[in-house]
Design an enzyme around this catalytic site. Structure first.
Site, PDB file in Angstrom:
ATOM      1  N   GLU A   1       0.845  -1.194   0.000  1.00  0.00           N
ATOM      2  CA  GLU A   1       0.000   0.000   0.000  1.00  0.00           C
ATOM      3  C   GLU A   1       0.882   1.247   0.000  1.00  0.00           C
ATOM      4  O   GLU A   1       1.911   1.265   0.667  1.00  0.00           O
ATOM      5  CB  GLU A   1      -0.901  -0.013   1.246  1.00  0.00           C
ATOM      6  CG  GLU A   1      -1.690  -1.322   1.365  1.00  0.00           C
ATOM      7  CD  GLU A   1      -2.402  -1.515   2.709  1.00  0.00           C
ATOM      8  OE1 GLU A   1      -2.637  -0.511   3.405  1.00  0.00           O
ATOM      9  OE2 GLU A   1      -2.706  -2.669   3.048  1.00  0.00           O
TER      10      GLU A   1
ATOM     11  N   GLU B   1      -9.811   5.266   2.858  1.00  0.00           N
ATOM     12  CA  GLU B   1     -10.231   4.463   4.008  1.00  0.00           C
ATOM     13  C   GLU B   1     -10.175   5.350   5.242  1.00  0.00           C
ATOM     14  O   GLU B   1      -9.236   6.132   5.403  1.00  0.00           O
ATOM     15  CB  GLU B   1      -9.283   3.273   4.190  1.00  0.00           C
ATOM     16  CG  GLU B   1      -9.574   2.440   5.435  1.00  0.00           C
ATOM     17  CD  GLU B   1      -8.603   1.273   5.609  1.00  0.00           C
ATOM     18  OE1 GLU B   1      -7.749   1.051   4.737  1.00  0.00           O
ATOM     19  OE2 GLU B   1      -8.713   0.595   6.641  1.00  0.00           O
TER      20      GLU B   1
END
Ligand SMILES: *[C@@H]1O[C@H](CO)[C@@H](O)[C@H](O)[C@H]1NC(C)=O
Ligand SMILES: *[C@@H]1O[C@H](CO)[C@@H](O)[C@H](O)[C@H]1NC(C)=O
Length: 409
Positions: free
Chosen positions: A213, A324
């Site tokens: 990520e 997120e």
């Protein structure tokens, strides 16, 4: 019209008003703390104090903590990728040269890291004291979940309080790229965060998930402030015991001496005003199996050795782009923590957060727009996502939202 690409990395000056949390530390724990600080902070050639309070240590490239990893003890460092994926280079189409500023970080005003070293954001005692335990520092909570659009177990996602607004593709991928604008979302509580990133995922969504990520995040618990920071994460066991943010465990091998992982980004996009974005490319070197990361238009920062992973040793089976947040719903209501710009996709350019030139690296190691891209969000009234496609931006998404509002109580 679009003032994008005038990006640079410059830590925002904040008054770190963090009056040291007064922990009563038992003697044993103190020794533990020192031991851990030594694990994070390697001997440096030079240290640079950034005006924002960060200390950047220039650590000899072969002394970085990556080489503490058992499987990397005899690793021969790669100073350049063997292979660079080819394809549309939107950035060079988009950039008008008058707007280009070099990427810098604020600590550069007080010096640079010499060649042969890498800049490492120093971990302080107070950073560790904010974590629930020394062991947990730099790791995501084991309750972390990745948005799993095809999961039948969506309840689980909701339970852990993590909310997503993403675009995704499933298949066989060897890399991903996008250009994302950078914002400074408000965080309601220090134990919440807001991030925007690219996920490269492999394996099932059970205990063996592999993930790489990278993007930007605001995470008061991790950094002790509300700055927007450039970050990376990896795990090979669904956030259980492997992996970490940035260089906070052995894993990512950095080769670049200019960009410090975890350092603040500036300038930040402003609502209905200038937009600033950063480009990220992550791809697999087909010969060595390492996953490389490039920042901007050609700063190769380093790589995750293929040996860290199980599924990702081969390829990624899902790519996600989006945001997120953690919704801890502490007062029984949805959090007011924002995602992206804090505005919904409908508002469009200059107001909403975006990923543009969303691309994947295919089996022939070429960059191309993904086919069959889909979107997912748990509660569109809180955070939403929309996608589109045009000649200038290729595939793009707008995503984000304010969290709590009349339709998201
Ligand atoms: C971060 O932002 C919150 C409100 O969003 C504020 O209460 C807090 O003081 C800020 N923290 C720092 C370190 O600036
Ligand atoms: C998550 O929870 C909210 C509120 O309880 C609910 O409205 C929503 O449908 C749930 N989403 C999913 C994907 O299960």
């Amino acid at each position: 019209m679009m003032e994008v690409n005038r990006f640079s990395l410059l830590p925002v000056v904040v008054l770190c008003a963090l009056t040291a949390a007064r922990f009563s530390y038992a003697a044993g724990n103190k020794a533990d703390l020192v031991k851990h600080l030594n694990r994070f902070n390697k001997p440096s050639v030079k240290s640079i104090k950034s005006p924002d309070g960060d200390v950047i240590d220039c650590v000899h490239i072969s002394h970085q903590s990556a080489f503490d990893h058992p499987s990397l003890k005899n690793h021969e460092i790669q100073m350049r990728p063997n292979y660079h994926p080819e394809g549309m280079n939107y950035e060079s189409m988009k950039i008008s040269s008058e707007n280009q500023r070099p990427i810098t970080q604020l600590w550069h005003v007080n010096g640079n890291c010499p060649k042969g070293t890498i800049p490492v954001r120093r971990t302080r005692k107070k950073d560790i004291l904010r974590a629930s335990s020394v062991k947990k520092y730099g790791q995501k909570s084991s309750l972390s979940t990745v948005a799993h659009p095809s999961s039948i177990d969506l309840d689980l996602i909701n339970q852990s309080g993590h909310q997503h607004a993403i675009a995704y593709v499933e298949g066989e991928f060897f890399g991903a790229k996008a250009t994302m604008n950078v914002w400074d979302p408000q965080i309601q509580q220090t134990n919440e965060f807001s991030l925007s990133q690219i996920w490269l995922l492999g394996g099932s969504f059970a205990s063996d998930l592999n993930s790489i990520e990278a993007g930007w995040q605001v995470s008061p618990d991790l950094y002790g402030d509300n700055n927007t920071r450039f970050f990376t994460y990896w795990t090979s066991d669904a956030y259980q015991s492997t992996g970490c943010y940035n260089l906070l465990c052995s894993g990512f091998i950095q080769i670049n001496n200019e960009i410090a992982l975890g350092a603040s980004i500036s300038p930040i996009s402003k609502y209905h005003s200038s937009q600033y974005d950063i480009s990220l490319l992550i791809w697999k070197d087909p010969e060595q199996g390492n996953w490389w990361m490039q920042f901007g238009n050609g700063k190769v920062l380093g790589y995750w050795p293929g040996s860290l992973f199980s599924y990702l040793t081969d390829s990624a089976s899902m790519i996600q782009w989006g945001g997120e947040v953690v919704n801890s719903a502490s007062d029984g209501q949805h959090t007011t923590t924002q995602m992206g710009s804090g505005h919904f996709p409908e508002e469009g350019f200059g107001k909403s957060s975006y990923f543009r030139n969303v691309q994947i690296v295919d089996g022939s190691n070429s960059l191309r727009a993904p086919k069959d891209i889909a979107t997912f969000t748990e509660q569109p009234n809180c955070y939403d996502v929309q996608m589109g496609r045009n000649d200038g931006w290729g595939s793009y998404i707008y995503y984000g939202g304010p969290g709590r509002n009349t339709n998201c109580p």
